[in-house]
Design a protein around this motif. Structure first.
Motif, PDB file in Angstrom:
ATOM      1  N   TRP A   1       1.021  -1.236   0.030  1.00  0.00           N
ATOM      2  CA  TRP A   1      -0.052   0.071  -0.056  1.00  0.00           C
ATOM      3  C   TRP A   1       0.806   1.116   0.064  1.00  0.00           C
ATOM      4  CZ3 TRP A   1      -5.291   0.324   1.538  1.00  0.00           C
ATOM      5  CH2 TRP A   1      -6.124  -0.741   1.450  1.00  0.00           C
ATOM      6  N   GLU A   2       0.532   2.403  -0.522  1.00  0.00           N
ATOM      7  CA  GLU A   2       1.476   3.518  -0.656  1.00  0.00           C
ATOM      8  C   GLU A   2       1.614   3.955   0.897  1.00  0.00           C
ATOM      9  OE1 GLU A   2      -0.636   6.094  -3.471  1.00  0.00           O
ATOM     10  OE2 GLU A   2       0.214   5.219  -5.184  1.00  0.00           O
ATOM     11  N   HIS A   3       0.611   3.659   1.533  1.00  0.00           N
ATOM     12  CA  HIS A   3       1.102   4.214   3.092  1.00  0.00           C
ATOM     13  C   HIS A   3       2.394   3.410   3.731  1.00  0.00           C
ATOM     14  CE1 HIS A   3      -1.822   1.018   4.456  1.00  0.00           C
ATOM     15  NE2 HIS A   3      -0.718   0.755   4.809  1.00  0.00           N
ATOM     16  N   ALA A   4       2.612   2.557   3.188  1.00  0.00           N
ATOM     17  CA  ALA A   4       3.924   1.783   3.525  1.00  0.00           C
ATOM     18  C   ALA A   4       5.265   2.317   3.210  1.00  0.00           C
ATOM     19  CB  ALA A   4       3.677   0.292   3.215  1.00  0.00           C
ATOM     20  N   TYR A   5       4.989   3.010   2.226  1.00  0.00           N
ATOM     21  CA  TYR A   5       6.457   3.557   1.622  1.00  0.00           C
ATOM     22  C   TYR A   5       6.515   5.095   1.157  1.00  0.00           C
ATOM     23  CZ  TYR A   5       4.204   2.591  -2.848  1.00  0.00           C
ATOM     24  OH  TYR A   5       3.670   2.457  -3.998  1.00  0.00           O
ATOM     25  N   PHE A   6       5.200   5.541   0.789  1.00  0.00           N
ATOM     26  CA  PHE A   6       5.261   7.084   0.202  1.00  0.00           C
ATOM     27  C   PHE A   6       6.044   8.205   0.996  1.00  0.00           C
ATOM     28  CE2 PHE A   6       3.190   9.692  -2.900  1.00  0.00           C
ATOM     29  CZ  PHE A   6       3.330   9.099  -3.831  1.00  0.00           C
ATOM     30  N   VAL A   7       5.828   7.962   2.416  1.00  0.00           N
ATOM     31  CA  VAL A   7       6.563   9.018   3.149  1.00  0.00           C
ATOM     32  C   VAL A   7       8.080   8.981   3.050  1.00  0.00           C
ATOM     33  CG1 VAL A   7       7.231   9.707   5.573  1.00  0.00           C
ATOM     34  CG2 VAL A   7       4.798   9.144   4.969  1.00  0.00           C
ATOM     35  N   ASP A   8       8.664   7.988   2.882  1.00  0.00           N
ATOM     36  CA  ASP A   8      10.052   7.789   2.538  1.00  0.00           C
ATOM     37  C   ASP A   8      10.591   7.704   1.125  1.00  0.00           C
ATOM     38  OD1 ASP A   8      10.294   7.735   5.313  1.00  0.00           O
ATOM     39  OD2 ASP A   8      10.177   5.738   5.507  1.00  0.00           O
ATOM     40  N   TYR A   9       9.778   7.018   0.372  1.00  0.00           N
ATOM     41  CA  TYR A   9      10.288   6.867  -1.087  1.00  0.00           C
ATOM     42  C   TYR A   9       9.414   7.182  -1.935  1.00  0.00           C
ATOM     43  CZ  TYR A   9      12.814   3.208   1.449  1.00  0.00           C
ATOM     44  OH  TYR A   9      13.689   2.496   2.218  1.00  0.00           O
TER      45      TYR A   9
END
Ligand code: MN
Length: 194
Positions: free
Chosen positions: A160-168
Motif C-alpha cells: 500500500w502506498e502508506h507503507a512507503y510513500f513518506v520515505d520513497y
C-alpha cells in the motif's frame, strides 16, 4: 475493546534509514490503529467475540469487517517480521525449501521483488507454504491474505502506498529492495517451523 494494537518490539526510529520514524508513526500509529478501531467497532455492532482468523476465513459480519480484520492480521504479521538487528539469511529446512522452489536465496529475492514491483494498486506480496509443503510467492490485492486459500504465510511485503510513500514517494522498487535489510529471517524460520 476486543483487539488492541500489538506493541512494536523496536523504537519508531530503529529501522532508519530504511523506514523513517515518521513513516512508522503513520503506518503503525495511525493506519494500523485505524484498522484495529474499525474491527472493534464492527465486532461490537455485530455482537461478535470470535478471533481474527475466524472472521477472515468465514467472512463474518459484513465486508468491511472482513477487510479490516484482514488488515489487522496483515499488519501484525508485517511489523512482527521487521527488526533493526535481523538475522540476514535463512538456514535449515526453510533454506532448503527456498532453494528447492526458487534455486537460491538470491533468485527467490529477485522473484519476490519482481512480483512486488508489478502489483497494480494496493496489496501485498506473500511467501507462503502450500498444503503440499512447497513454497509459493503470490500477489494479493488490497487486504487479501493467502490464508483463505489454505496457505501458511511466511513473509509479506506491504505494498500500500502508506507503507512507503513518506520515505520513497513513487520509488516503490527502492522500498522493496531496502526491506531486505530489516527482514528478520529468525521470525520467518519460526513461522515455517510452527
Ligand atoms: Mn499497511
Amino acid at each position: 475493546m476486543i483487539f488492541e494494537l500489538p506493541i512494536l518490539k523496536f523504537e519508531h526510529d530503529a529501522l532508519e534509514p530504511y523506514i523513517s520514524a515518521r513513516s512508522i508513526e503513520l503506518h503503525y500509529g495511525k493506519v494500523f490503529r485505524f484498522y484495529v478501531n474499525n474491527v472493534n467497532r464492527l465486532m461490537d455492532e455485530f455482537k461478535l467475540t470470535t478471533g481474527l482468523l475466524s472472521i477472515i476465513k468465514n467472512r463474518l459480519g459484513c465486508p468491511a469487517l472482513y477487510y479490516n480484520a484482514s488488515e489487522v492480521w496483515n499488519h501484525e504479521f508485517y511489523f512482527e517480521q521487521l527488526s533493526p538487528s535481523p538475522k540476514t539469511m535463512p538456514e535449515g529446512n526453510l533454506l532448503l525449501e527456498i532453494n528447492r522452489a526458487f534455486g537460491s536465496i538470491d533468485e527467490f529475492k529477485n522473484e519476490f521483488d519482481r512480483i512486488s514491483i508489478s502489483i497494480f494498486g494496493s496489496g501485498y506480496t506473500w511467501l507462503s507454504q502450500q498444503e503440499d509443503g512447497t513454497l509459493i510467492i503470490t500477489q494479493e490485492a488490497n487486504a487479501k491474505n493467502p490464508i483463505i486459500r489454505n496457505c501458511k504465510p511466511l513473509l509479506s511485503c506491504d505494498l500500500w502506498e502508506h507503507a512507503y510513500f513518506v520515505d520513497y514517494q513513487c520509488r516503490r522498487a527502492d522500498y522493496i529492495a531496502n526491506l531486505w535489510n530489516i527482514i528478520d529471517w529468525d521470525v520467518i524460520e519460526r513461522r515455517f517451523d510452527n
